[in-house]
Scaffold this active site. Structure first.
Site, PDB file in Angstrom:
ATOM      1  N   LYS A   1       1.356  -1.043   0.182  1.00 23.88           N
ATOM      2  CA  LYS A   1       0.120  -0.092  -0.056  1.00 23.88           C
ATOM      3  C   LYS A   1       1.241   1.076  -0.076  1.00 23.88           C
ATOM      4  O   LYS A   1       0.214   1.948  -0.265  1.00 23.88           O
ATOM      5  CB  LYS A   1      -1.025   0.069   1.192  1.00 23.88           C
ATOM      6  CG  LYS A   1      -0.344   0.108   2.785  1.00 23.88           C
ATOM      7  CD  LYS A   1      -0.599  -1.491   3.190  1.00 23.88           C
ATOM      8  CE  LYS A   1       0.572  -1.880   4.415  1.00 23.88           C
ATOM      9  NZ  LYS A   1       0.419  -3.649   4.190  1.00 23.88           N
TER      10      LYS A   1
ATOM     11  N   ASP B   1      -0.423   3.771   8.168  1.00 20.44           N
ATOM     12  CA  ASP B   1      -0.903   2.772   7.237  1.00 20.44           C
ATOM     13  C   ASP B   1      -2.877   2.908   6.949  1.00 20.44           C
ATOM     14  O   ASP B   1      -2.484   2.613   5.670  1.00 20.44           O
ATOM     15  CB  ASP B   1      -1.186   1.372   8.182  1.00 20.44           C
ATOM     16  CG  ASP B   1      -1.541   0.680   7.261  1.00 20.44           C
ATOM     17  OD1 ASP B   1      -0.831  -0.312   6.461  1.00 20.44           O
ATOM     18  OD2 ASP B   1      -2.598  -0.389   8.053  1.00 20.44           O
TER      19      ASP B   1
ATOM     20  N   LYS C   1      -3.778   3.756   2.271  1.00 18.92           N
ATOM     21  CA  LYS C   1      -5.241   3.135   2.075  1.00 18.92           C
ATOM     22  C   LYS C   1      -6.322   3.841   1.535  1.00 18.92           C
ATOM     23  O   LYS C   1      -7.322   2.924   1.145  1.00 18.92           O
ATOM     24  CB  LYS C   1      -5.782   1.956   3.205  1.00 18.92           C
ATOM     25  CG  LYS C   1      -4.813   0.756   3.519  1.00 18.92           C
ATOM     26  CD  LYS C   1      -4.787  -0.061   4.605  1.00 18.92           C
ATOM     27  CE  LYS C   1      -3.822  -1.245   4.456  1.00 18.92           C
ATOM     28  NZ  LYS C   1      -4.086  -1.990   6.399  1.00 18.92           N
TER      29      LYS C   1
HETATM   30  N1  HSE Z   1      -0.492  -3.445   9.547  1.00 20.38           N
HETATM   31  C1  HSE Z   1      -1.798  -4.048   8.937  1.00 20.38           C
HETATM   32  C2  HSE Z   1      -2.713  -4.229   9.848  1.00 20.38           C
HETATM   33  C3  HSE Z   1      -1.590  -5.096   7.835  1.00 20.38           C
HETATM   34  O1  HSE Z   1      -2.124  -4.125  10.670  1.00 20.38           O
HETATM   35  O2  HSE Z   1      -3.717  -3.711   9.063  1.00 20.38           O
HETATM   36  C4  HSE Z   1      -2.343  -4.711   6.558  1.00 20.38           C
HETATM   37  O3  HSE Z   1      -2.008  -3.724   5.547  1.00 20.38           O
END
Ligand code: HSE
Length: 411
Positions: free
Chosen positions: A100, A196, A200
């Site tokens: 991502k 993260d 996304k």
């Molecule tokens: N570290 C990420 C999560 C992994 O906990 O969603 C998947 O992208």
């Protein structure tokens, strides 16, 4: 047709495992005569691995091998993944990635490179792990104008918040368990600071609204400041706190995008999404709300999405048309200060009545919340809907000590 994997970590080894486990049905569904994993790139040694003979440390062994038509990138990070993927696309190989960070940073350029060579660049696993979301948005929901997309996009933070909500664990105690279980990224800040989830929502917003949205355009706040008191106030309100990534299309062609903890109503489909599960709500002008739910992380769930993309590449050896988005445009993403929400505020107040007078003077009528066991010198309240800029100006004038500020959603 042959396949290579770049990066033999959790996801890469999961891809090899799924390709082997379901080999016969995968080949059949690919419509190719054969579909074999023939190379794995990794700088580490895997002496006892069943795929030992396939390993190389030299990227050129993949790039210059004309029998390899599909390359899986599961290295993570932007560099050198970007350079390797670009070279593969330029060499006429289709590429599938779960990365991502790469797609959020370089998606437009890589889609363009794929288009120029009439090959595929697919990334179903980059959002929501094993949950089908990229292809449903680009294909099944193609008749809709998407008005909004909102989701629980990070499994680690959802696990931590679930532990806080259901078991009363502190943030630090819950993070420790998440790390012990291997959920948190190597650097937990990518999860707990919301980076993260930001990557996304950038991918989803780019796909839904048509122009690349970059992470630095998205206001991002993580869950590190959420306390058990906040969790109790959310319960008193009738909901839960979740880390939400959301993007909205405005009528004037602009969009908003942000990641932050938020109060979610108890009856919302997102409220019951617990542990490491992810869920993504897509609001289309024809379909209304549709929610995608499932395992957003993990070896085999993520490999499931990667291998599905591999099969798609094998079936469509020339590029799938109309998959992707255009370049970014200036002033496309509105300033987060102009986004309106109701806000939950938790504040310390030695004199509760004086603090409430101050709240009324600043925000007018608000909804006060309390719960059994709340600190005697604390107030919790929810404002009316107000732009962030106006909220910030008002709260700066408060003569009480602000502890938490959390946005409140209508879903
Ligand atoms: N570290 C990420 C999560 C992994 O906990 O969603 C998947 O992208």
């Amino acid at each position: 047709m042959n396949i290579a994997i770049m990066g033999y970590g959790v996801v890469g080894s999961g891809v090899a495992e799924v390709l082997k486990k379901n080999h016969a049905s995968i080949v059949k569904r690919s419509t190719q005569d054969s579909l074999e994993l023939t190379r794995i790139l990794d700088l580490r040694d895997f002496p006892d691995d069943e795929n030992e003979k396939l390993f190389t440390k030299d990227f050129k062994d993949i790039l210059n091998d004309d029998s390899i038509g599909i390359v899986v990138e599961t290295m993570g990070g932007v560099h050198p993944a970007y350079e390797f993927v670009l070279d593969c696309l330029k060499a006429g190989k289709s590429v599938v990635t779960s990365n991502k960070e790469l797609v959020a940073a370089k998606g437009y350029e890589l889609l363009k490179a794929a288009e120029e060579k009439n090959v595929n660049f697919l990334f179903e696993a980059s959002v929501g792990g094993g949950i089908p979301i990229i292809r449903p948005i680009s294909s099944c929901l193609a008749a809709n104008e998407i008005d909004e997309i909102a989701g629980i996009l990070n499994g680690t933070t959802n696990f931590i918040l679930t532990k806080m909500i259901n078991e009363g664990l502190t943030f630090d105690a819950a993070l420790k368990i998440a790390q012990e279980l291997g959920y948190a990224e190597r650097d937990p800040s990518a999860d707990v600071e919301g980076k993260d989830a930001c990557r996304k929502i950038c991918i989803l917003a780019s796909l839904c609204f048509g122009n690349h949205v970059y992470p630095d355009e998205v206001y991002t706040e993580g869950i590190t400041k959420i306390t058990l008191a906040d969790v109790e106030y959310a319960k008193a309100w009738g909901g839960v706190i979740k880390l939400i990534g959301r993007a909205t299309r405005y009528g004037d062609g602009k969009i908003s995008a942000m990641v932050s903890p938020a109060f979610i109503q108890g009856h919302s489909q997102l409220a019951g999404v617990d542990d490491v599960f992810n869920a993504i709500l897509v609001r289309g002008d024809a379909i209304g709300d549709v929610v995608f739910y499932g395992r957003g992380a993990g070896k085999l769930p993520t490999a499931s999405a990667v291998v599905a993309d591999v099969i798609d590449c094998a079936r469509h050896t020339v590029r799938r048309k109309l998959f992707g988005w255009d370049d970014s445009i200036a002033d496309y993403v509105v300033n987060y200060l102009d986004i309106k929400h109701p806000f939950f505020v938790r504040a310390k107040a030695a004199d509760i009545e004086a603090a409430k007078q101050s709240v009324s003077a600043l925000f007018g009528d608000v909804q006060y919340l309390t719960y059994e066991g709340a600190a005697a010198d604390e107030i919790g309240f929810i404002t009316n809907t107000v732009a962030q800029r106006e909220f910030d100006e008002k709260i700066a004038k408060a003569d009480f000590e602000v502890g938490s500020v959390i946005r409140v959603t209508d879903y």
